[in-house]
Design an enzyme around this catalytic site. Structure first.
Site, mmCIF file in Angstrom:
data_model
loop_
_atom_site.group_PDB
_atom_site.id
_atom_site.type_symbol
_atom_site.label_atom_id
_atom_site.label_comp_id
_atom_site.label_asym_id
_atom_site.label_seq_id
_atom_site.Cartn_x
_atom_site.Cartn_y
_atom_site.Cartn_z
ATOM 1 N N GLU A 74 -42.777 61.234 61.025
ATOM 2 C CA GLU A 74 -43.345 60.077 60.337
ATOM 3 C C GLU A 74 -42.349 59.650 59.274
ATOM 4 O O GLU A 74 -42.041 60.423 58.383
ATOM 5 C CB GLU A 74 -44.669 60.456 59.653
ATOM 6 C CG GLU A 74 -45.719 61.008 60.602
ATOM 7 C CD GLU A 74 -46.289 59.948 61.534
ATOM 8 O OE1 GLU A 74 -46.104 58.752 61.230
ATOM 9 O OE2 GLU A 74 -46.899 60.314 62.543
ATOM 10 N N TYR A 115 -41.850 54.103 56.850
ATOM 11 C CA TYR A 115 -42.448 52.847 57.305
ATOM 12 C C TYR A 115 -43.239 52.974 58.600
ATOM 13 O O TYR A 115 -43.835 52.023 59.050
ATOM 14 C CB TYR A 115 -41.354 51.791 57.488
ATOM 15 C CG TYR A 115 -40.602 51.536 56.220
ATOM 16 C CD1 TYR A 115 -41.147 50.723 55.229
ATOM 17 C CD2 TYR A 115 -39.368 52.131 55.976
ATOM 18 C CE1 TYR A 115 -40.482 50.506 54.040
ATOM 19 C CE2 TYR A 115 -38.697 51.917 54.789
ATOM 20 C CZ TYR A 115 -39.256 51.096 53.827
ATOM 21 O OH TYR A 115 -38.598 50.881 52.652
ATOM 22 N N GLY A 116 -43.203 54.130 59.235
ATOM 23 C CA GLY A 116 -43.916 54.250 60.497
ATOM 24 C C GLY A 116 -43.464 55.464 61.288
ATOM 25 O O GLY A 116 -42.760 56.327 60.771
ATOM 26 N N ASP A 127 -33.548 53.244 48.223
ATOM 27 C CA ASP A 127 -34.426 54.406 48.422
ATOM 28 C C ASP A 127 -33.643 55.563 49.046
ATOM 29 O O ASP A 127 -34.110 56.210 49.975
ATOM 30 C CB ASP A 127 -35.619 54.004 49.307
ATOM 31 C CG ASP A 127 -36.750 55.028 49.265
ATOM 32 O OD1 ASP A 127 -36.839 55.778 48.267
ATOM 33 O OD2 ASP A 127 -37.533 55.092 50.227
#
Length: 292
Positions: free
Chosen positions: A12, A15-16, A126
């Site tokens: 995971e 974002y997905g 990030d």
């Protein structure tokens, strides 16, 4: 989606869901990132699509290639080059010991990738060990570049895992909204220290307050002279005046003097004073380094 055959779920992401897959025509192994879109959303925002399509132009050996963007009404799947492991897993496999030359090589590649994107005005925003990927040739590649601008920096992954603050600079922790390339340079400094310590994070804070305290206890609480814009930041609040640690020797014992100097130039609380990726690559720390 018929073009790709899913092989297994890798994990995971922020974002997905990420899958390992195979291109049915070329048999190339790729990573599929299925981006989760909010149900109440009108599908994929056009601004996000524009941003994502720009990322296809980022071609550099230290950036994970975005091969393809598959877009249907509610689904967005990004097709990326596949890498074997991320830096976090790599740390786990090196048992607390990382050769200084490997540290130098990995940092060099990180800075090369950053310099390339920054020269094209693309920020990462990030950076953390989970989105630095390493393939079986020991090549480091930056993943998820530009996704933060396309989708926003999430406060938590949808898998409920809290997005880490450990690599965020003080200006962002104080609520700065105008980012520059300096946001990534702070993160690079934190990752450099973590490399030098074979996977021990430099500032493993529990929340924003704890994060800032850890930073200031090591680097010293900035004064108004050192960082004039600090008190104007939206979430600024005063902190105790901690003195700076006199030397980083005890913090990164395996790093030599030029390495510590480079680290200090990356970890400047005032973003204006942070060294750029291009400047960092010219630093004496790399003077004896021969890129492969």
């Amino acid at each position: 989606m018929q073009k790709y055959e899913k092989l297994e779920k890798i994990g995971e992401g922020t974002y997905g869901t990420v899958f390992k897959a195979k291109n049915r025509e070329t048999h190339e192994i790729v990573a599929l990132k299925r981006v989760r879109l909010d149900d109440d959303d009108e599908g994929v925002p056009s601004s996000a699509l524009r941003e994502i399509c720009l990322l296809k132009e980022l071609k550099h050996k230290n950036i994970v290639r975005l091969h393809d963007v598959l877009h249907s009404d509610k689904k967005l799947t990004l097709v990326f080059e596949f890498c074997d492991q991320d830096l976090k897993k790599y740390f786990d496999s090196c048992n607390g010991d990382l050769d200084p030359e490997i540290v130098k090589s990995l940092l060099f590649q990180l800075l090369k990738g950053l310099g390339f994107c920054h020269s094209r005005n693309v920020l990462h925003r990030d950076l953390k060990p989970q989105n630095l990927l390493i393939n079986r040739n020991g090549e480091l590649k930056l993943a998820d570049f530009g996704l933060a601008r396309a989708f926003g920096i999430p406060v938590r992954c949808y898998s409920a895992e809290v997005v880490t603050l450990w690599y965020r600079p003080p200006d962002v922790l104080f609520g700065a909204k105008l980012y520059s390339t300096s946001i990534d340079m702070w993160s690079a400094g934190c990752i450099f220290a973590e490399l030098a310590n074979a996977g021990r994070p430099l500032f493993p804070g529990n929340d924003v307050d704890d994060q800032l305290k850890r930073i200031f206890r090591l680097l010293g609480t900035p004064t108004e002279e050192q960082w004039p814009a600090m008190t104007k930041l939206p979430d600024y609040k005063p902190y105790p005046m901690y003195p700076a640690t006199t030397s980083l020797v005890n913090v990164v014992p395996k790093l030599n003097a030029t390495g510590r100097d480079l680290l200090q130039n990356l970890l400047k609380c005032n973003p204006v004073q942070r060294i750029s990726a291009e400047e960092a690559l010219q630093h004496p720390y790399f003077s004896d380094f021969c890129p492969p």
